[in-house]
Design an enzyme around this catalytic site. Sequence first.
Site, mmCIF file in Angstrom:
data_model
loop_
_atom_site.group_PDB
_atom_site.id
_atom_site.type_symbol
_atom_site.label_atom_id
_atom_site.label_comp_id
_atom_site.label_asym_id
_atom_site.label_seq_id
_atom_site.Cartn_x
_atom_site.Cartn_y
_atom_site.Cartn_z
ATOM 1 C CB ALA A 50 -0.894 -0.020 1.235
ATOM 2 N N GLY A 76 0.633 -4.922 0.876
ATOM 3 C CA GLY A 76 -0.591 -4.967 0.062
ATOM 4 C C GLY A 76 -0.359 -5.628 -1.291
ATOM 5 C CD GLU A 123 -2.242 -7.298 2.958
ATOM 6 O OE1 GLU A 123 -1.867 -6.163 2.583
ATOM 7 O OE2 GLU A 123 -2.803 -7.503 4.036
#
Length: 258
Positions: A66, A109, A112
Amino acid sequence: MTVFQFIQTEVHDRVGLVRLNRPEALNALNHTLVSELMSALENFDQDAQIGAMVVCGNERAFAAGADIKEMAEASAVEMLKRDNISQFDRIINIKKPVIAAVSGWCLGGGNELAMSCDMIIASETARFGQPEINLGVIPGAGGTQRLARAVGKAIAMEMVLNNRTLTAQEALQFGLVNRVVPVERYLDEALSLAGEIAGRAPLAVRLGKAAINHAYESFLSDGLADERRAFYLLFASRDQKEGMAAFVEKRKPNWKGV
Ligand code: CAA
């Protein structure tokens, strides 16, 4: 045709390809990039000419997580109100198979996102990790839940609590990825696998994907909700501000435990 800022789309026979395209930030997943990616996948999902999809980055990075700069200063309440991570959930509703083609950094992220895809093809240079602990937070987009299911509790604990990074071969050994190929071939390999699946019976592929995902669904949503609350809550801590500021200022963080 839709013009995107941080992704590029291509069609290869019956396969839709999305390239994450923010190389100057190692494809850090800011809000716009994630929502563009999800829109592109949804468009391919609706397109009768497309049977499967591939998501890739570039050789240096699939995605380094992220966007830390986007959230470094945010309060817990701001994080909760923005709820940027809910964009990630859109991938759950994609009905056609999505394959992640991963080379280089696949962190936070980014990992993920890769784990939210149905399969992962890795180049020999791929590195998988959940380094959020270095920033004073934990994974917030499924990392604790999907990683534990993919690699098991022991390795997930090391990755989340102590920033253990997996090589591509380790990721293969622990069941995180489907196969590892030389960097020159990782994208072709993913496109070829997606092409084979796109050539199969579409309804069976669709229901097969849904059924396998169902096996992982029991209590996953509870786990994700729990994880997200904890992630946002950490933005009330001093260590989150310190960890992210230290990253931006390129220095070592000074943890206080508050
Ligand atoms: N967010 C914002 N910018 C990032 C970024 C991120 N996650 N990762 C890299 N960048 C930026 C860097 O700031 C740098 O920008 P500048 O040139 O403007 O300084 C540029 O990308 C290149 O990065 P580096 O110079 O750091 O490259 P490197 O080769 O020296 O190191 C790296 C590579 C080890 C991946 C390092 O960039 C790094 O540690 N990145 C952060 C990884 C991380 O912590 N990810 C987790 C994010 S939090 C998260 O994902 C929460 C969640 O679960 C949803």
